[in-house]
Design a protein around this motif. Structure first.
Motif, PDB file in Angstrom:
ATOM      1  N   ALA A   1       8.693 -13.364 -30.559  1.00  0.00           N
ATOM      2  CA  ALA A   1       9.958 -13.653 -30.216  1.00  0.00           C
ATOM      3  C   ALA A   1      10.315 -15.126 -29.894  1.00  0.00           C
ATOM      4  CB  ALA A   1      10.475 -12.696 -28.634  1.00  0.00           C
ATOM      5  N   ARG A   2       9.436 -15.888 -29.301  1.00  0.00           N
ATOM      6  CA  ARG A   2       9.353 -17.097 -29.054  1.00  0.00           C
ATOM      7  C   ARG A   2       9.233 -18.161 -30.427  1.00  0.00           C
ATOM      8  NH1 ARG A   2       5.556 -17.139 -25.971  1.00  0.00           N
ATOM      9  NH2 ARG A   2       3.879 -18.413 -27.167  1.00  0.00           N
ATOM     10  N   LYS A   3       8.659 -17.582 -31.333  1.00  0.00           N
ATOM     11  CA  LYS A   3       8.407 -18.372 -32.603  1.00  0.00           C
ATOM     12  C   LYS A   3       9.164 -18.286 -33.379  1.00  0.00           C
ATOM     13  CE  LYS A   3       4.419 -20.303 -30.891  1.00  0.00           C
ATOM     14  NZ  LYS A   3       4.171 -21.635 -30.712  1.00  0.00           N
ATOM     15  N   GLY A   4       9.820 -16.832 -33.713  1.00  0.00           N
ATOM     16  CA  GLY A   4      10.755 -16.622 -34.595  1.00  0.00           C
ATOM     17  C   GLY A   4      10.371 -16.456 -36.078  1.00  0.00           C
ATOM     18  N   CYS A   5       9.163 -15.960 -36.181  1.00  0.00           N
ATOM     19  CA  CYS A   5       8.545 -15.841 -37.538  1.00  0.00           C
ATOM     20  C   CYS A   5       8.882 -14.358 -37.827  1.00  0.00           C
ATOM     21  CB  CYS A   5       7.033 -16.009 -37.651  1.00  0.00           C
ATOM     22  SG  CYS A   5       6.086 -15.399 -36.258  1.00  0.00           S
ATOM     23  N   ASP A   6       8.454 -14.031 -39.248  1.00  0.00           N
ATOM     24  CA  ASP A   6       8.811 -12.381 -39.352  1.00  0.00           C
ATOM     25  C   ASP A   6       7.987 -11.542 -39.202  1.00  0.00           C
ATOM     26  OD1 ASP A   6      11.300 -13.390 -41.138  1.00  0.00           O
ATOM     27  OD2 ASP A   6       9.725 -14.533 -42.278  1.00  0.00           O
ATOM     28  N   LEU A   7       6.547 -12.221 -39.274  1.00  0.00           N
ATOM     29  CA  LEU A   7       5.296 -11.366 -38.959  1.00  0.00           C
ATOM     30  C   LEU A   7       4.519 -12.131 -38.068  1.00  0.00           C
ATOM     31  CD1 LEU A   7       4.599  -9.954 -42.460  1.00  0.00           C
ATOM     32  CD2 LEU A   7       5.291  -8.442 -40.773  1.00  0.00           C
ATOM     33  N   LEU A   8       3.799 -11.330 -37.218  1.00  0.00           N
ATOM     34  CA  LEU A   8       2.758 -12.230 -36.175  1.00  0.00           C
ATOM     35  C   LEU A   8       1.426 -11.232 -36.322  1.00  0.00           C
ATOM     36  CD1 LEU A   8       2.665 -14.790 -34.384  1.00  0.00           C
ATOM     37  CD2 LEU A   8       2.746 -13.124 -32.538  1.00  0.00           C
ATOM     38  N   VAL A   9       0.330 -11.960 -36.560  1.00  0.00           N
ATOM     39  CA  VAL A   9      -1.159 -11.354 -36.635  1.00  0.00           C
ATOM     40  C   VAL A   9      -1.672 -11.415 -35.564  1.00  0.00           C
ATOM     41  CG1 VAL A   9      -3.223 -10.630 -37.831  1.00  0.00           C
ATOM     42  CG2 VAL A   9      -1.223 -11.522 -39.203  1.00  0.00           C
ATOM     43  N   VAL A  10      -1.715 -10.718 -34.519  1.00  0.00           N
ATOM     44  CA  VAL A  10      -2.299 -10.602 -33.054  1.00  0.00           C
ATOM     45  C   VAL A  10      -3.798 -10.019 -33.119  1.00  0.00           C
ATOM     46  CG1 VAL A  10      -1.790 -10.011 -30.859  1.00  0.00           C
ATOM     47  CG2 VAL A  10      -0.065 -10.310 -32.136  1.00  0.00           C
ATOM     48  N   ASN A  11      -4.753 -10.815 -32.714  1.00  0.00           N
ATOM     49  CA  ASN A  11      -5.964 -10.446 -32.620  1.00  0.00           C
ATOM     50  C   ASN A  11      -6.641 -11.115 -31.155  1.00  0.00           C
ATOM     51  OD1 ASN A  11      -6.365 -13.031 -33.386  1.00  0.00           O
ATOM     52  ND2 ASN A  11      -7.069 -12.259 -35.585  1.00  0.00           N
ATOM     53  N   GLU A  12      -7.689 -10.331 -30.675  1.00  0.00           N
ATOM     54  CA  GLU A  12      -8.381 -10.803 -29.551  1.00  0.00           C
ATOM     55  C   GLU A  12      -9.591 -11.603 -30.009  1.00  0.00           C
ATOM     56  OE1 GLU A  12     -10.389  -8.775 -25.546  1.00  0.00           O
ATOM     57  OE2 GLU A  12      -9.712  -7.601 -27.035  1.00  0.00           O
ATOM     58  N   VAL A  13      -9.668 -12.866 -29.256  1.00  0.00           N
ATOM     59  CA  VAL A  13     -10.641 -13.758 -29.664  1.00  0.00           C
ATOM     60  C   VAL A  13     -11.520 -14.084 -28.538  1.00  0.00           C
ATOM     61  CG1 VAL A  13      -9.296 -14.760 -31.441  1.00  0.00           C
ATOM     62  CG2 VAL A  13      -9.114 -15.559 -29.167  1.00  0.00           C
ATOM     63  N   GLY A  14     -12.801 -14.481 -28.977  1.00  0.00           N
ATOM     64  CA  GLY A  14     -13.593 -14.909 -27.629  1.00  0.00           C
ATOM     65  C   GLY A  14     -14.755 -15.639 -28.342  1.00  0.00           C
ATOM     66  N   GLU A  15     -15.750 -15.926 -27.577  1.00  0.00           N
ATOM     67  CA  GLU A  15     -16.887 -16.737 -28.256  1.00  0.00           C
ATOM     68  C   GLU A  15     -17.373 -15.738 -29.040  1.00  0.00           C
ATOM     69  OE1 GLU A  15     -21.041 -18.880 -26.144  1.00  0.00           O
ATOM     70  OE2 GLU A  15     -19.489 -18.171 -25.006  1.00  0.00           O
ATOM     71  N   ARG A  16     -17.552 -14.742 -29.086  1.00  0.00           N
ATOM     72  CA  ARG A  16     -18.291 -13.895 -30.210  1.00  0.00           C
ATOM     73  C   ARG A  16     -17.288 -12.899 -30.813  1.00  0.00           C
ATOM     74  NH1 ARG A  16     -21.883 -14.471 -25.848  1.00  0.00           N
ATOM     75  NH2 ARG A  16     -23.839 -15.362 -26.296  1.00  0.00           N
ATOM     76  N   LYS A  17     -16.067 -13.115 -30.541  1.00  0.00           N
ATOM     77  CA  LYS A  17     -15.151 -12.324 -31.405  1.00  0.00           C
ATOM     78  C   LYS A  17     -14.313 -13.024 -32.268  1.00  0.00           C
ATOM     79  CE  LYS A  17     -14.315  -9.090 -27.456  1.00  0.00           C
ATOM     80  NZ  LYS A  17     -13.456  -8.436 -26.572  1.00  0.00           N
ATOM     81  N   THR A  18     -14.225 -12.568 -33.560  1.00  0.00           N
ATOM     82  CA  THR A  18     -13.490 -13.200 -34.616  1.00  0.00           C
ATOM     83  C   THR A  18     -13.760 -14.475 -35.147  1.00  0.00           C
ATOM     84  OG1 THR A  18     -11.565 -11.949 -33.741  1.00  0.00           O
ATOM     85  CG2 THR A  18     -10.813 -13.835 -35.036  1.00  0.00           C
ATOM     86  N   PHE A  19     -13.810 -15.553 -34.231  1.00  0.00           N
ATOM     87  CA  PHE A  19     -14.154 -16.763 -34.761  1.00  0.00           C
ATOM     88  C   PHE A  19     -15.506 -16.862 -35.227  1.00  0.00           C
ATOM     89  CE2 PHE A  19     -11.018 -18.689 -31.472  1.00  0.00           C
ATOM     90  CZ  PHE A  19      -9.945 -18.922 -32.521  1.00  0.00           C
ATOM     91  N   GLY A  20     -15.550 -17.212 -36.699  1.00  0.00           N
ATOM     92  CA  GLY A  20     -16.843 -17.280 -37.269  1.00  0.00           C
ATOM     93  C   GLY A  20     -17.347 -16.128 -37.799  1.00  0.00           C
TER      94      GLY A  20
END
Length: 400
Positions: free
Chosen positions: A342-361
């Protein structure tokens, strides 16, 4: 089960030797490959090499094994035809429906996806005749990969180099996986940002994040395989350029903003997958900041970076442009994601949970794609290219 049947067409350019690597990757990944070279291609790599590497007979003539009607059967039975390298001459023949050898006959009879990987001198690639031929082929549903920029024959350098065979293989693999003959992003220009920005503190230090850029690169590769013209804004990724993608290298959030705004001017869709630093040091030290015995370091004063996603969402460069954002959250993932959408006003937002061993890399990802229309599309844990396919499915639906 039968192996996927791939026809590898090779036309007469110096880059023909690189097709041997593409052939090896196709055969080792379980594809049944039939190599169909032109007469000119055999001046660079002989028929014995193609036959030995593929395990199948090699011919350039429609008159060989006439009882098997090869000029019809090879194309009819293929699951994919890829021409690498595709010379200016081959693109012209394919665009105008000429059929003077086995490869051009195969192209006319193929009812499967067709991929062309052009390779030629820059002047030949940029010539209006070649560009019109490429546009014709794309309009008919073929995937024509943009050539790479680099060293050409002799001392020349420019756009026209055959993309890395490993990257061509990735395009072929994605096209085969989709199994459609008319790519749904043909004629579209899409912009993807990837990686993580770095905000310099002094000549040796910076503020950064853990983003590797792998998700953004998966989005770029997938869009190219679906026929799009892709501009990838890459921030500190260190990865090889995807085949058929124009890559712009940037470092900081300010540089990324400038590159995105420029590329988005004629884009149908912008996908902001990069992890952009929210803040940057207010001052840059010209020399390395030294530690002093018995003294605590001076506090680092931060200032806000521009909010690129909100800016391009609020001021669309063209009517109907689709804007996609990414939200990396560590807690209250969906609630924070909806608030950010809602704040950004984009059409789609991909939401994922991240952390030291999650998603990144990681090679895998799990996410929920939130839509401004209230939709929620969950993407289960799996390869990042699966999430990329889902994002482009949703984008394509909005573009159409």
């Amino acid at each position: 089960m039968d192996k996927p049947r791939v026809v590898l067409g090779v036309s007469g350019g110096i880059a023909a030797y690189k097709a041997c690597e593409l052939l090896r990757r196709l055969t080792e990944s379980g594809h049944d490959v039939r190599v169909v070279p032109t007469d000119s291609a055999l001046h660079f790599v002989g028929a014995a090499t193609w036959s030995a590497l593929s395990g199948n007979p090699v011919s350039t003539e429609v008159w060989d094994s006439v009882h098997e009607v090869p000029h019809v059967r090879i194309g009819q039975h293929a699951d994919l035809v890829v021409v690498a390298p595709a010379t200016a001459d081959m693109l012209a023949k394919a665009a105008h429906g000429l059929a003077d050898d086995l490869l051009t006959n195969t192209l006319l009879t193929a009812r499967c996806p067709v991929v062309f990987a052009p390779a030629m001198h820059t002047e030949m690639w940029e010539h209006p005749a070649t560009q019109e031929n490429v546009a014709t082929l794309r309009r008919r549903g073929a995937v024509v990969i943009e050539p790479a920029v680099g060293r050409l024959t002799g001392v020349d350098t420019g756009k026209g180099r055959l993309p890395d065979p490993a990257e061509i293989f990735e395009v072929c693999r994605r096209v085969l996986a989709r199994g459609v003959t008319e790519p749904d992003l043909t004629g579209r220009h899409v912009v993807v940002s990837a990686g993580g920005t770095r905000e310099p503190l002094d000549p040796v230090r910076f503020l950064g994040n853990r983003s590797s850029g792998k998700q953004g690169y998966a989005l770029a590769r997938t869009a190219a395989a679906r026929g799009a013209r892709v501009t990838l804004i890459a921030a500190n990724t260190g990865m090889p350029d995807p085949a058929g993608v124009d890559v712009v290298q940037v470092g900081t959030a300010v540089q990324l903003r400038e590159a995105v705004l420029k590329a988005a001017a004629d884009a149908d869709a912008v996908v902001m997958a990069a992890a952009v630093a929210d803040f940057r040091p207010a001052a840059y030290a010209a020399g390395k900041i030294k530690k002093k015995d018995g003294q605590d370091p001076e506090p680092i004063v931060l200032v806000r970076n521009p909010d690129i996603l909100a800016e391009i969402s609020a001021d669309r460069a063209r009517p109907g442009q689709v804007v996609v954002g990414f939200a990396a959250e560590t807690d209250d993932v969906l609630a924070n994601g909806r608030a950010k959408l809602a704040r950004k006003g984009c059409d789609l937002l991909v939401v994922n949970e991240v952390g030291e061993r999650k998603t990144f890399g990681s090679e895998e990802n799990e996410a929920v794609v939130l839509g401004a229309d209230g939709s929620e599309t969950p993407v289960p844990y799996g390869p990042k290219e699966a999430l990329a396919e889902t994002v482009w499915d949703l984008v394509a639906g909005r573009l159409s």
